[in-house]
Design an enzyme around this catalytic site. Structure first.
Site, PDB file in Angstrom:
ATOM      1  N   HIS A  33      26.307  37.481  36.388  1.00 18.33           N
ATOM      2  CA  HIS A  33      27.381  37.611  35.388  1.00 18.33           C
ATOM      3  C   HIS A  33      27.552  36.380  34.510  1.00 18.33           C
ATOM      4  O   HIS A  33      28.575  36.239  33.849  1.00 18.33           O
ATOM      5  CB  HIS A  33      28.714  37.966  36.081  1.00 18.33           C
ATOM      6  CG  HIS A  33      28.717  39.348  36.681  1.00 18.33           C
ATOM      7  ND1 HIS A  33      29.658  39.770  37.595  1.00 18.33           N
ATOM      8  CD2 HIS A  33      27.892  40.403  36.480  1.00 18.33           C
ATOM      9  CE1 HIS A  33      29.410  41.036  37.942  1.00 18.33           C
ATOM     10  NE2 HIS A  33      28.342  41.439  37.282  1.00 18.33           N
TER      11      HIS A  33
ATOM     12  N   CYS B 167      27.052  26.223  13.275  1.00 17.18           N
ATOM     13  CA  CYS B 167      26.778  27.108  12.128  1.00 17.18           C
ATOM     14  C   CYS B 167      28.068  27.712  11.562  1.00 17.18           C
ATOM     15  O   CYS B 167      28.044  28.408  10.552  1.00 17.18           O
ATOM     16  CB  CYS B 167      25.797  28.224  12.522  1.00 17.18           C
ATOM     17  SG  CYS B 167      26.545  29.544  13.492  1.00 17.18           S
TER      18      CYS B 167
ATOM     19  N   CYS C 290      26.568  31.388  20.852  1.00 16.52           N
ATOM     20  CA  CYS C 290      26.954  31.624  19.459  1.00 16.52           C
ATOM     21  C   CYS C 290      26.947  33.132  19.191  1.00 16.52           C
ATOM     22  O   CYS C 290      25.968  33.823  19.492  1.00 16.52           O
ATOM     23  CB  CYS C 290      25.979  30.903  18.516  1.00 16.52           C
ATOM     24  SG  CYS C 290      26.340  31.262  16.772  1.00 16.52           S
TER      25      CYS C 290
ATOM     26  N   GLN D  62      27.667  37.058  41.769  1.00 14.89           N
ATOM     27  CA  GLN D  62      28.403  37.573  40.610  1.00 14.89           C
ATOM     28  C   GLN D  62      29.295  36.479  40.025  1.00 14.89           C
ATOM     29  O   GLN D  62      29.890  36.655  38.974  1.00 14.89           O
ATOM     30  CB  GLN D  62      29.290  38.749  41.037  1.00 14.89           C
ATOM     31  CG  GLN D  62      28.533  39.916  41.632  1.00 14.89           C
ATOM     32  CD  GLN D  62      29.489  40.885  42.313  1.00 14.89           C
ATOM     33  OE1 GLN D  62      30.087  41.742  41.676  1.00 14.89           O
ATOM     34  NE2 GLN D  62      29.631  40.757  43.615  1.00 14.89           N
ATOM     35  N   ASN D  63      29.402  35.366  40.740  1.00  9.05           N
ATOM     36  CA  ASN D  63      30.344  34.326  40.333  1.00  9.05           C
ATOM     37  C   ASN D  63      29.796  33.505  39.173  1.00  9.05           C
ATOM     38  O   ASN D  63      28.597  33.282  39.067  1.00  9.05           O
ATOM     39  CB  ASN D  63      30.659  33.405  41.515  1.00  9.05           C
ATOM     40  CG  ASN D  63      31.330  34.151  42.653  1.00  9.05           C
ATOM     41  OD1 ASN D  63      31.769  35.284  42.463  1.00  9.05           O
ATOM     42  ND2 ASN D  63      31.387  33.548  43.813  1.00  9.05           N
TER      43      ASN D  63
ATOM     44  N   ASP E 144      31.274  30.425  38.603  1.00  9.47           N
ATOM     45  CA  ASP E 144      31.929  29.128  38.804  1.00  9.47           C
ATOM     46  C   ASP E 144      30.980  27.969  39.084  1.00  9.47           C
ATOM     47  O   ASP E 144      31.409  26.802  39.106  1.00  9.47           O
ATOM     48  CB  ASP E 144      32.995  29.235  39.910  1.00  9.47           C
ATOM     49  CG  ASP E 144      32.427  29.724  41.255  1.00  9.47           C
ATOM     50  OD1 ASP E 144      31.235  29.514  41.528  1.00  9.47           O
ATOM     51  OD2 ASP E 144      33.207  30.314  42.033  1.00  9.47           O
TER      52      ASP E 144
HETATM   53  C1  BJW Z   1      37.276  37.122  50.744  1.00  9.31           C
HETATM   54  C2  BJW Z   1      37.997  35.963  50.883  1.00  9.31           C
HETATM   55  C3  BJW Z   1      37.476  35.037  51.768  1.00  9.31           C
HETATM   56  C4  BJW Z   1      39.055  37.118  49.466  1.00  9.31           C
HETATM   57  N1  BJW Z   1      36.336  35.299  52.408  1.00  9.31           N
HETATM   58  N2  BJW Z   1      36.155  37.372  51.382  1.00  9.31           N
HETATM   59  C5  BJW Z   1      28.527  52.843  37.723  1.00  9.31           C
HETATM   60  C6  BJW Z   1      29.658  53.470  38.180  1.00  9.31           C
HETATM   61  C7  BJW Z   1      30.913  53.197  37.637  1.00  9.31           C
HETATM   62  C8  BJW Z   1      31.052  52.288  36.599  1.00  9.31           C
HETATM   63  C9  BJW Z   1      29.927  51.670  36.133  1.00  9.31           C
HETATM   64  C10 BJW Z   1      28.693  51.953  36.678  1.00  9.31           C
HETATM   65  N3  BJW Z   1      27.770  51.185  36.025  1.00  9.31           N
HETATM   66  C11 BJW Z   1      28.407  50.433  35.113  1.00  9.31           C
HETATM   67  C12 BJW Z   1      29.714  50.713  35.131  1.00  9.31           C
HETATM   68  C13 BJW Z   1      30.760  50.103  34.257  1.00  9.31           C
HETATM   69  C14 BJW Z   1      31.220  48.731  34.746  1.00  9.31           C
HETATM   70  C15 BJW Z   1      31.833  48.881  36.128  1.00  9.31           C
HETATM   71  O1  BJW Z   1      31.267  48.555  37.145  1.00  9.31           O
HETATM   72  N4  BJW Z   1      33.071  49.365  36.183  1.00  9.31           N
HETATM   73  C16 BJW Z   1      33.755  49.527  37.485  1.00  9.31           C
HETATM   74  C17 BJW Z   1      34.884  48.508  37.588  1.00  9.31           C
HETATM   75  C18 BJW Z   1      34.259  50.936  37.560  1.00  9.31           C
HETATM   76  N5  BJW Z   1      30.118  47.782  34.751  1.00  9.31           N
HETATM   77  C19 BJW Z   1      29.724  47.147  33.643  1.00  9.31           C
HETATM   78  O2  BJW Z   1      30.245  47.356  32.564  1.00  9.31           O
HETATM   79  C20 BJW Z   1      28.585  46.154  33.775  1.00  9.31           C
HETATM   80  N6  BJW Z   1      27.602  46.403  32.775  1.00  9.31           N
HETATM   81  C21 BJW Z   1      26.762  47.428  32.844  1.00  9.31           C
HETATM   82  O3  BJW Z   1      26.708  48.168  33.785  1.00  9.31           O
HETATM   83  O4  BJW Z   1      25.921  47.540  31.749  1.00  9.31           O
HETATM   84  C22 BJW Z   1      25.182  48.766  31.601  1.00  9.31           C
HETATM   85  C23 BJW Z   1      26.145  49.774  31.045  1.00  9.31           C
HETATM   86  C24 BJW Z   1      26.868  49.492  29.927  1.00  9.31           C
HETATM   87  C25 BJW Z   1      27.724  50.460  29.398  1.00  9.31           C
HETATM   88  C26 BJW Z   1      27.881  51.673  30.032  1.00  9.31           C
HETATM   89  C27 BJW Z   1      27.160  51.944  31.200  1.00  9.31           C
HETATM   90  C28 BJW Z   1      26.256  50.990  31.686  1.00  9.31           C
HETATM   91  C29 BJW Z   1      29.071  44.735  33.524  1.00  9.31           C
HETATM   92  C30 BJW Z   1      29.997  44.241  34.565  1.00  9.31           C
HETATM   93  C31 BJW Z   1      30.483  42.824  34.212  1.00  9.31           C
HETATM   94  C32 BJW Z   1      31.553  42.312  35.152  1.00  9.31           C
HETATM   95  N7  BJW Z   1      32.104  41.116  34.622  1.00  9.31           N
HETATM   96  C33 BJW Z   1      33.109  40.387  35.371  1.00  9.31           C
HETATM   97  C34 BJW Z   1      33.626  39.213  34.500  1.00  9.31           C
HETATM   98  C35 BJW Z   1      32.551  38.111  34.469  1.00  9.31           C
HETATM   99  C36 BJW Z   1      32.966  36.949  33.644  1.00  9.31           C
HETATM  100  C37 BJW Z   1      34.174  36.238  34.184  1.00  9.31           C
HETATM  101  O5  BJW Z   1      34.202  35.787  35.348  1.00  9.31           O
HETATM  102  O6  BJW Z   1      35.142  36.148  33.441  1.00  9.31           O
HETATM  103  O7  BJW Z   1      32.562  39.875  36.604  1.00  9.31           O
HETATM  104  S1  BJW Z   1      34.435  41.434  35.931  1.00  9.31           S
HETATM  105  C38 BJW Z   1      34.676  40.606  37.478  1.00  9.31           C
HETATM  106  O8  BJW Z   1      34.374  41.503  38.579  1.00  9.31           O
HETATM  107  C39 BJW Z   1      33.624  39.495  37.518  1.00  9.31           C
HETATM  108  C40 BJW Z   1      33.169  39.556  38.930  1.00  9.31           C
HETATM  109  O9  BJW Z   1      31.899  38.941  39.066  1.00  9.31           O
HETATM  110  C41 BJW Z   1      33.177  41.038  39.223  1.00  9.31           C
HETATM  111  C42 BJW Z   1      33.212  41.386  40.692  1.00  9.31           C
HETATM  112  O10 BJW Z   1      34.380  40.919  41.288  1.00  9.31           O
HETATM  113  P1  BJW Z   1      34.316  40.376  42.775  1.00  9.31           P
HETATM  114  O11 BJW Z   1      33.498  39.143  42.826  1.00  9.31           O
HETATM  115  O12 BJW Z   1      33.945  41.453  43.710  1.00  9.31           O
HETATM  116  O13 BJW Z   1      35.835  39.889  42.984  1.00  9.31           O
HETATM  117  P2  BJW Z   1      37.120  40.733  43.470  1.00  9.31           P
HETATM  118  O14 BJW Z   1      38.309  39.942  43.129  1.00  9.31           O
HETATM  119  O15 BJW Z   1      37.080  42.121  42.978  1.00  9.31           O
HETATM  120  O16 BJW Z   1      36.952  40.817  45.043  1.00  9.31           O
HETATM  121  C43 BJW Z   1      37.055  39.654  45.853  1.00  9.31           C
HETATM  122  C44 BJW Z   1      36.770  40.074  47.284  1.00  9.31           C
HETATM  123  O17 BJW Z   1      36.782  38.916  48.112  1.00  9.31           O
HETATM  124  C45 BJW Z   1      37.807  41.043  47.871  1.00  9.31           C
HETATM  125  O18 BJW Z   1      37.131  42.112  48.520  1.00  9.31           O
HETATM  126  C46 BJW Z   1      38.559  40.193  48.895  1.00  9.31           C
HETATM  127  O19 BJW Z   1      38.999  40.934  50.018  1.00  9.31           O
HETATM  128  C47 BJW Z   1      37.491  39.211  49.276  1.00  9.31           C
HETATM  129  N8  BJW Z   1      37.980  37.915  49.781  1.00  9.31           N
HETATM  130  N9  BJW Z   1      39.138  36.062  50.050  1.00  9.31           N
HETATM  131  C48 BJW Z   1      35.715  36.515  52.170  1.00  9.31           C
HETATM  132  N10 BJW Z   1      38.136  33.884  51.977  1.00  9.31           N
END
Ligand code: BJW
Length: 241
Positions: A119, A150, A127, A101-102, A104
């Site tokens: 992601h 553009c 664009c 999902q990263n 980076d």
């Molecule tokens: C360690 C550690 C160490 C720390 N060692 N571990 C079904 C149910 C409910 C909602 C939805 C659903 N389907 C879709 C949705 C809506 C929405 C969603 O999921 N909402 C929920 C939040 C409720 N999803 C979407 O909108 C997605 N699109 C989609 O589904 O399209 C179809 C659709 C559209 C419209 C309506 C319905 C369907 C798109 C999601 C896009 C997410 N984008 C981001 C930003 C990306 C760009 C950027 O980076 O700027 O992606 S949001 C952000 O969260 C980023 C990440 O990839 C993503 C996940 O985060 P991640 O990686 O889990 O990070 P953290 O910080 O949350 O967790 C870190 C973890 O590491 C923690 O657990 C720590 O404990 C741990 N940790 N140090 C090991 N050293």
């Protein structure tokens, strides 16, 4: 060191059909903040303002200032032992699939090939008129918000809330999850869908589900094995690299 079962060591030793999903936690020890932990990217900022198309339409300068700062920060970070262990495992096991999902780029920097990017990519721009995307690694960007040749606004080539994930990447990821015999969920809060559905899908299709995280998540009750510890410490030991 966190306890790892003999069964898991045996399954990984055979090395057949292993898949992994990574989240921000794997890059934490490289110095990249996570999203939702204290001190994370969204500590002081609203996610609806920064990671939605609506937020970008309202204030592209603010959104780009945030992405520019992240690009600067990440460009000073290097892959850690967790990224390197996954890259080495992938070299030794050609059917290993790495899904992230990263945005980076640290898996590729560690030498992982064929990483499935769910992601997008922090160092690509798209664009808003033409839809074309290209690499842009300049830090800092000379102009905020940046513009396409553009004249239209550029946007980060990442997936925001409410946007559909790249179709090819999602198809590859679901295929890899279905086929896997071992599925590793590493450093993700397992809150954001559809990525968060991949470990559940793998498990439904018979995979041995392993979670590696510093704390429990909503996925933990479903995991066959929960390894509590930092990814950069756990993965070299787990993957034998
Ligand atoms: C360690 C550690 C160490 C720390 N060692 N571990 C079904 C149910 C409910 C909602 C939805 C659903 N389907 C879709 C949705 C809506 C929405 C969603 O999921 N909402 C929920 C939040 C409720 N999803 C979407 O909108 C997605 N699109 C989609 O589904 O399209 C179809 C659709 C559209 C419209 C309506 C319905 C369907 C798109 C999601 C896009 C997410 N984008 C981001 C930003 C990306 C760009 C950027 O980076 O700027 O992606 S949001 C952000 O969260 C980023 C990440 O990839 C993503 C996940 O985060 P991640 O990686 O889990 O990070 P953290 O910080 O949350 O967790 C870190 C973890 O590491 C923690 O657990 C720590 O404990 C741990 N940790 N140090 C090991 N050293």
């Amino acid at each position: 060191m966190a306890a790892i079962s003999a069964r898991l060591r045996d399954l990984l030793g055979r090395g057949r059909r292993v898949a992994a999903l990574t989240g921000a936690g794997i890059s934490a020890e490289s110095g990249v903040p996570t999203f939702r932990s204290p001190g994370g990217f969204w500590d002081n900022e609203s996610l609806l303002d920064l990671a939605t198309p609506q937020g970008f339409a309202r204030d592209p300068r603010r959104v780009w200032a945030w992405y520019d700062a992240r690009r600067r920060q990440v460009s000073g970070c290097a892959p850690n032992a967790g990224h390197l262990a996954l890259a080495s495992f992938g070299r030794n096991h050609p059917d290993f699939r790495l899904i992230t999902q990263n945005v980076d780029g640290l898996h590729a920097a560690a030498g992982s090939a064929g990483v499935i990017l769910l992601h997008g990519d922090l160092f690509r721009v798209r664009c808003t008129e033409e839809g074309t995307s290209r690499e842009d690694r300049r830090v800092p960007l000379p102009e905020i918000p940046p513009r396409c040749a553009c004249g239209a606004l550029l946007r980060p080539d990442v997936v925001w809330f409410g946007e559909v994930l790249p179709e090819g990447a999602m198809q590859e990821a679901t295929g890899a999850a279905r086929r896997s015999k071992v599925f590793l969920s590493i450093g993700t809060s397992a809150l954001v869908y559809p990525a968060a559905a991949l470990p559940e899908l793998a498990k439904r299709h018979g995979a041995y589900l392993v979670e590696i995280n510093v704390e429990e998540t909503p996925l933990s009750p479903l995991a066959d094995e929960l390894i509590l510890g930092p990814a950069a410490g756990v993965l070299p030991d787990l993957l034998g690299t």
